[in-house]
Design a protein around this motif. Structure first.
Motif, PDB file in Angstrom:
ATOM      1  N   LYS A  14     -16.071  29.404  13.703  1.00  0.00           N
ATOM      2  CA  LYS A  14     -16.453  30.929  13.290  1.00  0.00           C
ATOM      3  C   LYS A  14     -15.124  31.622  13.210  1.00  0.00           C
ATOM      4  CE  LYS A  14     -18.741  35.133  14.121  1.00  0.00           C
ATOM      5  NZ  LYS A  14     -19.464  36.125  15.278  1.00  0.00           N
ATOM      6  N   GLN A  15     -14.650  32.454  12.159  1.00  0.00           N
ATOM      7  CA  GLN A  15     -13.578  33.352  12.218  1.00  0.00           C
ATOM      8  C   GLN A  15     -13.689  34.293  11.247  1.00  0.00           C
ATOM      9  OE1 GLN A  15      -9.543  31.368  12.677  1.00  0.00           O
ATOM     10  NE2 GLN A  15      -9.150  32.514  10.540  1.00  0.00           N
ATOM     11  N   ASN A  16     -13.419  35.766  11.720  1.00  0.00           N
ATOM     12  CA  ASN A  16     -13.621  36.954  11.032  1.00  0.00           C
ATOM     13  C   ASN A  16     -14.848  36.968  10.273  1.00  0.00           C
ATOM     14  OD1 ASN A  16     -10.833  37.296  11.608  1.00  0.00           O
ATOM     15  ND2 ASN A  16     -10.268  36.118  10.043  1.00  0.00           N
ATOM     16  N   ASN A  17     -15.988  36.630  10.908  1.00  0.00           N
ATOM     17  CA  ASN A  17     -17.332  36.517  10.291  1.00  0.00           C
ATOM     18  C   ASN A  17     -17.278  35.687   9.147  1.00  0.00           C
ATOM     19  OD1 ASN A  17     -18.997  38.104  11.979  1.00  0.00           O
ATOM     20  ND2 ASN A  17     -18.134  40.144  11.198  1.00  0.00           N
ATOM     21  N   CYS A  18     -16.729  34.535   9.137  1.00  0.00           N
ATOM     22  CA  CYS A  18     -16.523  33.574   8.092  1.00  0.00           C
ATOM     23  C   CYS A  18     -16.634  32.114   8.675  1.00  0.00           C
ATOM     24  CB  CYS A  18     -15.515  33.617   6.986  1.00  0.00           C
ATOM     25  SG  CYS A  18     -15.436  35.076   6.069  1.00  0.00           S
ATOM     26  N   PHE A  19     -17.184  31.070   7.843  1.00  0.00           N
ATOM     27  CA  PHE A  19     -16.794  29.965   8.326  1.00  0.00           C
ATOM     28  C   PHE A  19     -15.498  29.466   8.263  1.00  0.00           C
ATOM     29  CE2 PHE A  19     -21.415  30.020   7.852  1.00  0.00           C
ATOM     30  CZ  PHE A  19     -22.016  29.451   8.882  1.00  0.00           C
ATOM     31  N   PHE A  20     -14.605  28.782   9.037  1.00  0.00           N
ATOM     32  CA  PHE A  20     -13.197  28.483   8.956  1.00  0.00           C
ATOM     33  C   PHE A  20     -13.371  26.845   8.972  1.00  0.00           C
ATOM     34  CE2 PHE A  20      -9.161  26.909  10.630  1.00  0.00           C
ATOM     35  CZ  PHE A  20      -8.221  27.663   9.940  1.00  0.00           C
ATOM     36  N   VAL A  21     -12.596  26.679   8.074  1.00  0.00           N
ATOM     37  CA  VAL A  21     -12.932  24.959   7.785  1.00  0.00           C
ATOM     38  C   VAL A  21     -11.269  24.309   7.784  1.00  0.00           C
ATOM     39  CG1 VAL A  21     -13.627  22.937   6.416  1.00  0.00           C
ATOM     40  CG2 VAL A  21     -15.007  25.030   6.524  1.00  0.00           C
ATOM     41  N   LYS A  22     -11.027  23.468   8.624  1.00  0.00           N
ATOM     42  CA  LYS A  22      -9.806  22.772   8.381  1.00  0.00           C
ATOM     43  C   LYS A  22     -10.050  21.327   7.974  1.00  0.00           C
ATOM     44  CE  LYS A  22      -5.614  21.793  10.929  1.00  0.00           C
ATOM     45  NZ  LYS A  22      -5.414  20.373  10.989  1.00  0.00           N
ATOM     46  N   VAL A  23      -9.474  20.885   7.060  1.00  0.00           N
ATOM     47  CA  VAL A  23      -9.637  19.338   6.635  1.00  0.00           C
ATOM     48  C   VAL A  23      -8.048  18.887   6.233  1.00  0.00           C
ATOM     49  CG1 VAL A  23     -10.427  17.947   4.809  1.00  0.00           C
ATOM     50  CG2 VAL A  23     -11.663  19.893   5.311  1.00  0.00           C
ATOM     51  N   ASP A  24      -7.812  18.064   7.363  1.00  0.00           N
ATOM     52  CA  ASP A  24      -6.536  17.425   7.227  1.00  0.00           C
ATOM     53  C   ASP A  24      -5.502  18.479   7.243  1.00  0.00           C
ATOM     54  OD1 ASP A  24      -7.126  14.717   6.803  1.00  0.00           O
ATOM     55  OD2 ASP A  24      -7.167  14.959   4.374  1.00  0.00           O
ATOM     56  N   ASP A  25      -4.558  18.840   6.389  1.00  0.00           N
ATOM     57  CA  ASP A  25      -3.594  20.063   6.735  1.00  0.00           C
ATOM     58  C   ASP A  25      -3.958  21.187   5.847  1.00  0.00           C
ATOM     59  OD1 ASP A  25      -2.043  18.426   8.211  1.00  0.00           O
ATOM     60  OD2 ASP A  25      -0.946  17.512   6.382  1.00  0.00           O
ATOM     61  N   LYS A  26      -5.236  21.146   5.282  1.00  0.00           N
ATOM     62  CA  LYS A  26      -5.568  22.340   4.378  1.00  0.00           C
ATOM     63  C   LYS A  26      -6.711  22.991   5.103  1.00  0.00           C
ATOM     64  CE  LYS A  26      -5.224  19.751   0.023  1.00  0.00           C
ATOM     65  NZ  LYS A  26      -5.791  19.178  -1.092  1.00  0.00           N
ATOM     66  N   THR A  27      -6.653  24.336   5.004  1.00  0.00           N
ATOM     67  CA  THR A  27      -7.639  25.289   5.667  1.00  0.00           C
ATOM     68  C   THR A  27      -8.259  26.212   4.782  1.00  0.00           C
ATOM     69  OG1 THR A  27      -6.013  26.914   6.305  1.00  0.00           O
ATOM     70  CG2 THR A  27      -6.518  25.289   7.859  1.00  0.00           C
ATOM     71  N   PHE A  28      -9.321  26.531   4.814  1.00  0.00           N
ATOM     72  CA  PHE A  28      -9.901  27.699   3.910  1.00  0.00           C
ATOM     73  C   PHE A  28     -10.984  28.329   4.867  1.00  0.00           C
ATOM     74  CE2 PHE A  28     -12.093  23.624   3.141  1.00  0.00           C
ATOM     75  CZ  PHE A  28     -13.526  23.998   2.920  1.00  0.00           C
ATOM     76  N   GLU A  29     -11.639  29.605   4.267  1.00  0.00           N
ATOM     77  CA  GLU A  29     -12.633  30.402   4.964  1.00  0.00           C
ATOM     78  C   GLU A  29     -13.804  30.671   3.913  1.00  0.00           C
ATOM     79  OE1 GLU A  29     -11.382  34.114   6.106  1.00  0.00           O
ATOM     80  OE2 GLU A  29     -10.303  33.175   7.985  1.00  0.00           O
ATOM     81  N   VAL A  30     -15.100  30.445   4.299  1.00  0.00           N
ATOM     82  CA  VAL A  30     -16.199  30.772   3.433  1.00  0.00           C
ATOM     83  C   VAL A  30     -17.013  31.876   4.077  1.00  0.00           C
ATOM     84  CG1 VAL A  30     -18.163  29.774   2.148  1.00  0.00           C
ATOM     85  CG2 VAL A  30     -16.039  28.217   2.744  1.00  0.00           C
ATOM     86  N   SER A  31     -17.519  32.824   3.288  1.00  0.00           N
ATOM     87  CA  SER A  31     -18.421  33.681   3.904  1.00  0.00           C
ATOM     88  C   SER A  31     -19.717  33.171   4.116  1.00  0.00           C
ATOM     89  CB  SER A  31     -18.658  35.042   2.676  1.00  0.00           C
ATOM     90  OG  SER A  31     -19.570  35.917   3.286  1.00  0.00           O
ATOM     91  N   GLU A  32     -20.341  33.579   4.979  1.00  0.00           N
ATOM     92  CA  GLU A  32     -21.792  33.154   5.405  1.00  0.00           C
ATOM     93  C   GLU A  32     -22.631  33.668   4.121  1.00  0.00           C
ATOM     94  OE1 GLU A  32     -22.457  37.275   6.309  1.00  0.00           O
ATOM     95  OE2 GLU A  32     -20.812  36.013   6.394  1.00  0.00           O
ATOM     96  N   LYS A  33     -22.470  34.628   3.470  1.00  0.00           N
ATOM     97  CA  LYS A  33     -23.265  35.227   2.240  1.00  0.00           C
ATOM     98  C   LYS A  33     -23.427  33.838   1.459  1.00  0.00           C
ATOM     99  CE  LYS A  33     -22.965  40.083   3.179  1.00  0.00           C
ATOM    100  NZ  LYS A  33     -22.083  39.939   4.432  1.00  0.00           N
ATOM    101  N   LYS A  34     -22.309  32.980   1.214  1.00  0.00           N
ATOM    102  CA  LYS A  34     -22.258  32.062   0.227  1.00  0.00           C
ATOM    103  C   LYS A  34     -23.077  30.709   0.565  1.00  0.00           C
ATOM    104  CE  LYS A  34     -18.125  34.245  -2.056  1.00  0.00           C
ATOM    105  NZ  LYS A  34     -16.700  33.858  -2.352  1.00  0.00           N
ATOM    106  N   VAL A  35     -23.226  30.823   1.799  1.00  0.00           N
ATOM    107  CA  VAL A  35     -23.647  29.302   2.337  1.00  0.00           C
ATOM    108  C   VAL A  35     -25.128  29.499   2.483  1.00  0.00           C
ATOM    109  CG1 VAL A  35     -23.353  27.638   4.103  1.00  0.00           C
ATOM    110  CG2 VAL A  35     -21.425  29.177   3.312  1.00  0.00           C
ATOM    111  N   ASP A  36     -25.824  28.375   1.870  1.00  0.00           N
ATOM    112  CA  ASP A  36     -27.525  28.291   2.057  1.00  0.00           C
ATOM    113  C   ASP A  36     -27.449  27.104   3.178  1.00  0.00           C
ATOM    114  OD1 ASP A  36     -28.071  29.882   0.088  1.00  0.00           O
ATOM    115  OD2 ASP A  36     -27.598  28.311  -1.257  1.00  0.00           O
TER     116      ASP A  36
END
Length: 323
Positions: A14-36
């Motif tokens: 969890k980071q900044n009220n989002c899900f923070f994902v690290k895959v290999d050398d890439k990172t991205f955030e996803v809002s909980e409102k978009k995730v079922d």
């Protein structure tokens, strides 16, 4: 959307009220409102903060094995609704209504399979006669099913027997329509013996997790089955309900083959069969999610295919308690 973690060594927090994902050398955030829901299909790391964040936002975390079967899930521990629904679910299997429900789910499954074959027949005039034979066999099984009367305990074997015979006609028809390279000899489960069943099995696993979640939200007990018996630690009711929705996976998988989007590189050989690898899982899960996001007219309303499962579970729960 489903957040899918299918790369070995991925990291979720969890980071900044989002899900923070690290895959290999890439990172991205996803809002909980978009995730079922969150699907984890491989070795990955997830922090307790991310788990708590998911639970607080009613997002289930589902762990799938190499065959796509859920082997665990993290979700809140609250019942989806009144316990009276579960009590009625136990009682109704001995009542005429329970028999009608159980038989109706299989009738709906066979109807959907027949409709799919008829849709495929429209653009295949050279294969019409063979398809008509398969469809005729299925329609005969459905007619016998509709004629059944009695108690569920007495008729369960006949219901499942007729369903099994209809399914054999159905899968023979699908194999008949595939190019020679991809033809298969009936259903094979884990491990799958061929590429079609490999994709099908994994898709059914993803579907299973959706049906189980819908049952819990509606207040239905996943373990109290009608057609499927109450074996120890077996979510029999999920197996009952999933029959109505397998068609969405069937259509998705068949379309992947029809559009030549299936490659030998999707599969890894294992003892006595094959399994879907990371590349294959990514293609299939994307296709399944696209299917579930399609909007259709269903029982008098426009609704996404994925939401029909929850709609039906609420409808079943309400019918159990007379609403």
């Amino acid at each position: 959307m489903q957040l899918v973690i299918n790369t070995r060594g991925s990291f979720l927090k969890k980071q900044n009220n989002c899900f923070f994902v690290k895959v290999d050398d890439k990172t991205f955030e996803v809002s909980e409102k978009k995730v079922d829901s969150i699907l984890i299909t491989t070795s990955a790391t997830i922090t307790t903060d991310a788990i708590k964040f998911a639970v607080e936002n009613n997002i289930d975390i589902v762990f799938l094995d190499n065959f796509g079967d859920p082997y665990g899930r993290v979700w809140h521990s609250k019942l989806g609704s009144t316990t009276y629904i579960r009590r009625r679910q136990l009682e109704i299997s001995d009542e005429p209504k329970g028999f009608r429900l159980a038989k109706g789910w299989i009738e709906q499954k066979i109807d959907s399979q027949i409709l799919f074959l008829k849709d495929l027949k429209k653009n295949r005039p050279d294969q019409k006669d063979e398809l008509d034979d398969y469809i005729s066999g299925m329609e005969d099984m459905k007619a016998q099913l509709e004629a059944l009367e009695g108690k569920l305990d007495e008729m369960r074997g006949k219901i499942m027997g007729l369903e099994g015979m209809a399914s054999r006609y159905y899968f023979q028809a699908l194999s008949f329509l595939l190019p020679d390279r991809w033809k298969f000899n009936g259903r094979s489960r884990n491990p799958a013996k061929d590429e079609f069943n490999c994709l099908l099995n994994y898709g059914y696993g993803v579907l299973y997790s959706r049906v189980e979640k819908a049952c819990i939200i509606a207040g239905l007990d996943p373990y109290v089955g009608f057609n499927h018996t109450d074996d120890y630690n077996k979510k029999s009711f999920v197996f009952d309900l999933i029959e109505m929705y397998r068609i969405h996976i069937d259509r998705t998988v068949f379309n992947l083959f029809s559009k030549k989007q299936v490659s030998d590189s999707f599969f890894d050989e294992i003892p006595n069969g094959m399994t879907l690898n990371k590349e294959g899982k990514a293609v299939l899960i994307q296709a399944v999610n696209e299917t579930f996001d399609k909007e259709i007219s269903y029982k008098g309303r426009n609704i996404k295919i994925g939401n029909t499962i929850q709609f039906d579970c609420h409808r079943i729960a309400n019918s159990l308690i007379g609403k």
